[in-house]
Motif scaffolding. Structure first.
Motif, PDB file in Angstrom:
ATOM      1  N   VAL A 182       0.881  -1.296   0.109  1.00 25.82           N
ATOM      2  CA  VAL A 182       0.036   0.038   0.000  1.00 25.82           C
ATOM      3  C   VAL A 182       0.880   1.426  -0.043  1.00 25.82           C
ATOM      4  N   HIS A 183       2.233   1.252   0.282  1.00 32.86           N
ATOM      5  CA  HIS A 183       3.003   2.363   0.458  1.00 32.86           C
ATOM      6  C   HIS A 183       4.228   2.544  -0.448  1.00 32.86           C
ATOM      7  N   SER A 197      12.630   8.676  11.335  1.00 33.17           N
ATOM      8  CA  SER A 197      12.381   9.789  10.061  1.00 33.17           C
ATOM      9  C   SER A 197      10.939   9.409   9.865  1.00 33.17           C
ATOM     10  N   SER A 198      10.142   8.536   9.767  1.00 33.76           N
ATOM     11  CA  SER A 198       8.705   8.342   9.502  1.00 33.76           C
ATOM     12  C   SER A 198       7.904   9.170  10.586  1.00 33.76           C
ATOM     13  N   LEU A 209       2.782  11.601   5.103  1.00 37.01           N
ATOM     14  CA  LEU A 209       2.991  10.527   5.315  1.00 37.01           C
ATOM     15  C   LEU A 209       1.623  10.164   6.345  1.00 37.01           C
ATOM     16  N   PRO A 210       0.695   9.203   5.749  1.00 32.66           N
ATOM     17  CA  PRO A 210      -0.702   8.994   6.321  1.00 32.66           C
ATOM     18  C   PRO A 210      -0.192   8.353   7.705  1.00 32.66           C
ATOM     19  N   MET A 216       1.756   1.661  11.337  1.00 33.20           N
ATOM     20  CA  MET A 216       2.141   0.460  10.964  1.00 33.20           C
ATOM     21  C   MET A 216       3.634   0.352  11.077  1.00 33.20           C
ATOM     22  N   VAL A 217       4.324   1.512  10.626  1.00 38.53           N
ATOM     23  CA  VAL A 217       5.550   1.391  10.893  1.00 38.53           C
ATOM     24  C   VAL A 217       5.820   1.356  12.435  1.00 38.53           C
TER      25      VAL A 217
END
Length: 303
Positions: A182-183, A197-198, A209-210, A216-217
């Motif tokens: 999905v990403h 970073s996320s 970034l949703p 999820m990360v």
């Protein structure tokens, strides 16, 4: 002379009170650590269950129902085995209280005296300041399940950590597959797969970034931490079982007078006769021994 004795008694009383206060403070800290550890486990367990069943697996397989069903059965088996052994480890405590057992008379020299419980305890038993009782063949206090690991629940604890490691690995892999679908794959969006970073991109990147991707990360790193801890505990405990030692004996290099047998004998002593079956189905077979009497290198006077 009398004054010196009184001063000596006051000093002893002061030291005893100070020690009791330190123990009370230490127990309060350990209680909070216990709460945090149990909360962490349940958050990971609930997160892995919900993520795999309702988020990642449906997206990864789409209309491929045959493969999804196969992996769903495996995942449910892992989660069920984790929970069953968790419950068995909590229920089968290894408490030693003199009122429940017959203390040998005279007391063997291999036995020690527990000041807190005011009782003699057998070899390999130790007092847990958090649980508040002595534990037969005490291994450690596990903050994830909130109780001590000893003679009666050691096998359940090892199998619990084994399946917890596999279940978190499963959750982490499916989370990675979900993100790739999905990403973007790791090579396509490498910075998004690194938590710092996320987080910065999600928090200060103006929506680039949703939130679902960041969660999820974060979930991947949560599973990774649980995987390392579960696998580490499992390997460490199996290593000690193979050596025929408890955690205390291993870390202090102090096996004492206990006879260390071969590896297979030690596994049967911990898991039961059919010890390999413990990793497939919950073990209800009686253990060899009682956790009180142990073979020693020398006979103790009075026995």
């Amino acid at each position: 002379m009398l004054r010196r004795r009184m001063q000596g008694m006051q000093e002893v009383t002061h030291k005893l009170n100070s020690q009791l206060n330190r123990m009370a403070n230490s127990r309060a800290v350990l209680w909070w650590v216990n709460v945090v550890g149990m909360t962490y486990y349940w958050v990971v367990y609930a997160g892995v269950s919900y993520s795999v069943l309702f988020v990642t697996m449906p997206v990864v397989y789409g209309e491929d129902n045959s493969n999804e069903l196969f992996h769903l059965v495996i995942f449910l088996f892992l989660m069920a085995s984790t929970m069953i052994n968790y419950i068995l480890a909590v229920r089968n405590k290894s408490i030693y209280r003199a009122s429940l057992f017959t203390t040998p008379n005279p007391v063997p020299k291999s036995w020690r005296h527990c000041i807190t419980c005011q009782q003699h305890i057998p070899p390999r038993a130790h007092h847990c300041p958090l649980c508040g009782y002595c534990v037969l063949k005490r291994e450690e206090h596990c903050f994830f399940i909130g109780t001590c690991i000893g003679f009666h629940n050691h096998r359940y604890f090892i199998v619990f950590t084994f399946y917890a490691a596999l279940a978190t690995l499963y959750g982490m892999v499916y989370a990675g597959m979900y993100l790739a679908k999905v990403h973007g794959t790791f090579t396509e969006a490498a910075s998004s797969y690194f938590l710092p970073s996320s987080f910065l991109t999600w928090r200060f990147g103006f929506g680039s970034l949703p939130t679902s991707i960041f969660i999820m990360v974060f979930f991947i790193y949560l599973c990774l931490s649980a995987l390392f801890m579960s696998a580490g505990l499992c390997i460490w405990n199996i290593y000690n079982v193979a050596k025929g030692q408890t955690r205390y004996e291993s870390t202090h290099d102090a096996p004492g007078d206990i006879v260390v047998e071969s590896g297979f004998h030690n596994f049967r002593e911990t898991f039961g006769k059919n010890w390999l079956l413990c990793f497939l189905i919950p073990a209800f077979a009686p253990l060899k021994g009682d956790g009180i009497t142990w073979n020693t290198h020398k006979q103790v006077k009075g026995i």
